[in-house]
Design an enzyme around this catalytic site. Structure first.
Site, PDB file in Angstrom:
ATOM      1  N   LYS A  85       0.813  -1.222   0.000  1.00 30.41           N
ATOM      2  CA  LYS A  85       0.000   0.000   0.000  1.00 30.41           C
ATOM      3  C   LYS A  85       0.850   1.278   0.000  1.00 30.41           C
ATOM      4  O   LYS A  85       2.059   1.238   0.260  1.00 30.41           O
ATOM      5  CB  LYS A  85      -0.931  -0.022   1.225  1.00 30.41           C
ATOM      6  CG  LYS A  85      -1.965  -1.160   1.182  1.00 30.41           C
ATOM      7  CD  LYS A  85      -2.988  -0.989   2.302  1.00 30.41           C
ATOM      8  CE  LYS A  85      -4.020  -2.110   2.273  1.00 30.41           C
ATOM      9  NZ  LYS A  85      -5.104  -1.867   3.275  1.00 30.41           N
ATOM     10  N   TYR A 123     -12.456  -1.883  -3.961  1.00 32.90           N
ATOM     11  CA  TYR A 123     -12.974  -2.001  -2.593  1.00 32.90           C
ATOM     12  C   TYR A 123     -14.502  -1.866  -2.510  1.00 32.90           C
ATOM     13  O   TYR A 123     -15.038  -1.561  -1.448  1.00 32.90           O
ATOM     14  CB  TYR A 123     -12.321  -0.949  -1.690  1.00 32.90           C
ATOM     15  CG  TYR A 123     -10.931  -1.333  -1.214  1.00 32.90           C
ATOM     16  CD1 TYR A 123     -10.727  -2.439  -0.401  1.00 32.90           C
ATOM     17  CD2 TYR A 123      -9.814  -0.561  -1.540  1.00 32.90           C
ATOM     18  CE1 TYR A 123      -9.460  -2.786   0.065  1.00 32.90           C
ATOM     19  CE2 TYR A 123      -8.538  -0.903  -1.083  1.00 32.90           C
ATOM     20  CZ  TYR A 123      -8.376  -2.026  -0.281  1.00 32.90           C
ATOM     21  OH  TYR A 123      -7.130  -2.367   0.180  1.00 32.90           O
ATOM     22  N   ASN A 164      -2.107   0.391   6.704  1.00 31.96           N
ATOM     23  CA  ASN A 164      -1.615  -0.873   7.277  1.00 31.96           C
ATOM     24  C   ASN A 164      -0.723  -1.660   6.312  1.00 31.96           C
ATOM     25  O   ASN A 164      -0.617  -2.884   6.423  1.00 31.96           O
ATOM     26  CB  ASN A 164      -2.785  -1.707   7.824  1.00 31.96           C
ATOM     27  CG  ASN A 164      -3.736  -2.174   6.753  1.00 31.96           C
ATOM     28  OD1 ASN A 164      -3.633  -1.753   5.603  1.00 31.96           O
ATOM     29  ND2 ASN A 164      -4.660  -3.038   7.115  1.00 31.96           N
ATOM     30  N   HIS A 208      -2.349  -5.412   1.667  1.00 32.62           N
ATOM     31  CA  HIS A 208      -3.654  -6.066   1.524  1.00 32.62           C
ATOM     32  C   HIS A 208      -3.407  -7.472   1.023  1.00 32.62           C
ATOM     33  O   HIS A 208      -2.487  -7.688   0.229  1.00 32.62           O
ATOM     34  CB  HIS A 208      -4.529  -5.326   0.500  1.00 32.62           C
ATOM     35  CG  HIS A 208      -5.699  -6.152   0.016  1.00 32.62           C
ATOM     36  ND1 HIS A 208      -6.876  -6.219   0.707  1.00 32.62           N
ATOM     37  CD2 HIS A 208      -5.824  -6.993  -1.043  1.00 32.62           C
ATOM     38  CE1 HIS A 208      -7.696  -7.068   0.068  1.00 32.62           C
ATOM     39  NE2 HIS A 208      -7.074  -7.536  -0.998  1.00 32.62           N
ATOM     40  N   GLU A 225      -9.660 -10.685  -7.611  1.00 32.61           N
ATOM     41  CA  GLU A 225      -8.692  -9.598  -7.433  1.00 32.61           C
ATOM     42  C   GLU A 225      -7.529  -9.729  -8.411  1.00 32.61           C
ATOM     43  O   GLU A 225      -7.078  -8.732  -8.984  1.00 32.61           O
ATOM     44  CB  GLU A 225      -8.213  -9.573  -5.977  1.00 32.61           C
ATOM     45  CG  GLU A 225      -9.327  -9.157  -5.022  1.00 32.61           C
ATOM     46  CD  GLU A 225      -8.941  -9.193  -3.549  1.00 32.61           C
ATOM     47  OE1 GLU A 225      -9.768  -8.765  -2.730  1.00 32.61           O
ATOM     48  OE2 GLU A 225      -7.832  -9.650  -3.208  1.00 32.61           O
TER      49      GLU A 225
HETATM   50  P1  CMP Z   1      -7.634  -4.358   3.506  1.00 29.82           P
HETATM   51  O1  CMP Z   1      -7.221  -5.775   3.753  1.00 29.82           O
HETATM   52  O2  CMP Z   1      -6.957  -3.661   2.391  1.00 29.82           O
HETATM   53  O3  CMP Z   1      -9.213  -4.326   3.253  1.00 29.82           O
HETATM   54  C1  CMP Z   1     -10.007  -3.221   3.598  1.00 29.82           C
HETATM   55  C2  CMP Z   1      -9.230  -2.164   4.292  1.00 29.82           C
HETATM   56  O4  CMP Z   1      -9.992  -1.200   4.953  1.00 29.82           O
HETATM   57  C3  CMP Z   1      -8.395  -2.765   5.389  1.00 29.82           C
HETATM   58  O5  CMP Z   1      -7.355  -3.526   4.819  1.00 29.82           O
HETATM   59  C4  CMP Z   1      -7.999  -1.565   6.199  1.00 29.82           C
HETATM   60  O6  CMP Z   1      -6.793  -0.989   5.759  1.00 29.82           O
HETATM   61  C5  CMP Z   1      -9.148  -0.624   5.912  1.00 29.82           C
HETATM   62  N1  CMP Z   1      -9.882  -0.377   7.142  1.00 29.82           N
HETATM   63  C6  CMP Z   1     -10.504  -1.273   7.902  1.00 29.82           C
HETATM   64  N2  CMP Z   1     -11.056  -0.673   8.971  1.00 29.82           N
HETATM   65  C7  CMP Z   1     -10.757   0.641   8.868  1.00 29.82           C
HETATM   66  C8  CMP Z   1     -11.023   1.766   9.655  1.00 29.82           C
HETATM   67  N3  CMP Z   1     -11.738   1.673  10.790  1.00 29.82           N
HETATM   68  N4  CMP Z   1     -10.557   2.957   9.236  1.00 29.82           N
HETATM   69  C9  CMP Z   1      -9.844   3.058   8.077  1.00 29.82           C
HETATM   70  N5  CMP Z   1      -9.560   2.010   7.288  1.00 29.82           N
HETATM   71  C10 CMP Z   1     -10.003   0.825   7.689  1.00 29.82           C
END
Ligand code: CMP
Length: 139
Positions: A10, A50, A113, A116, A127
């Site tokens: 990311k 998403y 984070n 993904h 995906e």
């Molecule tokens: P990902 O696995 O990419 O799939 C959905 C993403 O939404 C997740 O990782 C997080 O990075 C993001 N996400 C989930 N919860 C929150 C939150 N409370 N605030 C912001 N982003 C979020």
């Protein structure tokens, strides 16, 4: 069984020059990079990827973030690749991620984070198909 999963490095991670460090974690776990490219999504393209989270309060922020900087999309292959990739990533929230996982070491917050990974075989297939043509998958 030999599986393929879809992975994204990311914007928070590409920006901090962590592409190699994160890819090394996958390789050390026995996952093979069978496709990889650096791209910069538009917000609309992030929104399509998403779409399953469209009704969530963080959807707009998520799409802004995922289109803010380049990302690296990869296809990882290995035994039980989907579960193995999720294990190496650690919990979505870095505060809950186990020691040694990518998110524990590198993630900044639940949104930023670092990675993904697909959550199931059907989503992995969808995906991968969104980002790669068959010719780009070189096992
Ligand atoms: P990902 O696995 O990419 O799939 C959905 C993403 O939404 C997740 O990782 C997080 O990075 C993001 N996400 C989930 N919860 C929150 C939150 N409370 N605030 C912001 N982003 C979020």
């Amino acid at each position: 069984a030999l599986e393929r999963t879809f992975s994204i490095i990311k914007p928070d991670a590409t920006k901090r020059n962590l592409t190699g460090a994160i890819t090394a974690k996958f390789e050390e776990a026995g996952l093979r990079v069978v496709a990889s490219k650096r791209i910069h999504l538009t917000k609309a393209q992030a929104g399509v990827f998403y779409a399953v989270h469209k009704e969530r309060p963080f959807y707009d922020e998520l799409c802004e973030f995922m289109s803010s900087e380049p990302i690296v999309v990869q296809v990882l292959e290995g035994e039980n690749a989907i579960a193995k990739n999720r294990e190496v990533m650690g919990a979505t929230n870095p505060a809950e991620a186990a020691d040694g996982t990518i998110r524990k070491e590198f993630a900044l917050s639940i949104g930023e984070n670092s990675v993904h990974g697909s959550d199931a075989p059907e989503t992995a297939k969808e995906e991968i198909a969104y980002f790669f043509s068959g010719l780009e998958l070189v096992g």
